[in-house]
Write an enzyme that holds these catalytic residues in place. Structure first.
Site, mmCIF file in Angstrom:
data_model
loop_
_atom_site.group_PDB
_atom_site.id
_atom_site.type_symbol
_atom_site.label_atom_id
_atom_site.label_comp_id
_atom_site.label_asym_id
_atom_site.label_seq_id
_atom_site.Cartn_x
_atom_site.Cartn_y
_atom_site.Cartn_z
ATOM 1 N N TYR A 1 9.840 -27.931 -24.425
ATOM 2 C CA TYR A 1 8.957 -29.108 -24.427
ATOM 3 C C TYR A 1 9.030 -29.816 -23.064
ATOM 4 O O TYR A 1 8.004 -30.128 -22.461
ATOM 5 C CB TYR A 1 9.373 -30.061 -25.552
ATOM 6 C CG TYR A 1 8.571 -31.342 -25.615
ATOM 7 C CD1 TYR A 1 7.242 -31.337 -26.039
ATOM 8 C CD2 TYR A 1 9.142 -32.564 -25.255
ATOM 9 C CE1 TYR A 1 6.506 -32.516 -26.103
ATOM 10 C CE2 TYR A 1 8.411 -33.739 -25.321
ATOM 11 C CZ TYR A 1 7.098 -33.712 -25.748
ATOM 12 O OH TYR A 1 6.369 -34.883 -25.809
ATOM 13 N N SER B 1 5.412 -36.934 -20.789
ATOM 14 C CA SER B 1 6.565 -37.407 -21.574
ATOM 15 C C SER B 1 7.655 -37.836 -20.610
ATOM 16 O O SER B 1 7.792 -37.264 -19.522
ATOM 17 C CB SER B 1 7.102 -36.288 -22.456
ATOM 18 O OG SER B 1 8.365 -36.650 -23.001
#
Ligand code: NAP
Length: 246
Positions: free
Chosen positions: A155, A141
């Site tokens: 995350y 990501s």
């Protein structure tokens, strides 16, 4: 002859979203494709049917990525079904965005098991099947390196961890002729992060192009890394993020 003719790919978490797009793209490049799913058997079957309707070969395997043995079994089942494995795409991931004050240890553990441990377990299981020229590609990501707002600590940590894992595995597997790379999507229109969701305009405002990415954008990068022209790329992180991290 297509780029991935006579090759087999396994894409984890490919019943929907980015994983489904990657599976369909790799099938279009000629690969036999296995996909895993956890909670969406119907959508996984629809991906298989779509690939088959286009003339490809595909299977769906139920494998909860929070269970490393299920991930390992999916790797072995793919190789057994298609007679080998050439490309592993570690895509399955979860994202709970909430303040560090509100994060439970159970949610923390779920992130580390699905987003990190499954990548380790799947990659480790794949090594014995991957030939020279084999590929391990993981979906990270843009938040691995830039946390632009609140709520993303766990995350982001889980995706940052993949940078070290990828670089280390690239060193370990380089002598075997296997490349290991990361693809870092930016905001990409899926169930996880809808382009019309709360916060979507804020995400657009953070990147250079002012846009939201599509699942096909990410699949195109994965197809390149899976293909024959990327053999000199390993240990790398490729941003496909509308310029989020510039
Ligand atoms: P999504 O729309 O939520 O889809 C997630 C996929 O992963 C589904 O196919 C789901 O399968 C599967 N999955 C979730 N938990 C699983 C588990 N425990 N075991 C097996 N499969 C599981 O997410 P997405 O946006 O496509 O995200 C795919 C990857 O891209 C993730 O690694 C995510 O972190 C990363 N990413 C996404 C964005 C974005 O903006 N969308 C940005 C950066 C990175 P079931 O439905 O069958 O459970």
């Amino acid at each position: 002859m297509k780029n991935l003719s006579n090759k087999t790919a396994l894409v984890t978490g490919a019943s929907r979203g980015i994983g489904a797009a990657i599976a369909k793209r790799l099938a279009r490049e000629g690969a036999n494709v296995a996909i895993t799913y956890n909670s969406s058997p119907d959508r996984a079957e629809a991906v298989v049917k779509e690939i088959e309707a286009a003339g490809g070969k595909a299977i769906a395997i139920k494998a909860d990525s929070s269970d490393p043995n299920a991930v390992k079994a999916a790797v072995d089942k793919t190789a057994e079904t298609f007679g080998g494995l050439h490309v592993l795409v570690n895509n399955a991931g979860i994202a709970m965005l909430k303040s560090v004050e509100d994060f439970t240890l159970e949610d923390f553990d779920l992130h580390t098991s699905v987003n990190i441990r499954a990548v380790f377990a799947g990659s480790q299981a794949a090594i014995k099947h991957l030939p020279r020229g084999g590929r391990i590609i993981t979906i990270g990501s843009c938040m691995a390196e830039r946390v632009a707002g609140p709520g993303g600590s766990v995350y982001a940590m889980s995706k940052s961890a993949l940078i070290g894992l990828t670089k280390g595995m690239a060193r370990d597997l380089g002598p075997k002729g296997i490349t290991v790379n990361l693809v870092h999507p930016g905001p990409t229109d899926t169930d996880m992060n809808p382009a019309d969701g709360v916060g979507a305009d804020w995400q657009r405002s953070m990147n250079a192009l002012g846009s939201f990415g599509s699942v096909e954008d990410v699949a195109a990068m994965v197809a390149f890394l899976a293909g024959p022209e990327s053999g000199n790329i390993t240990g790398a992180g490729m941003l496909v993020d509308s310029g989020n991290n510039v």
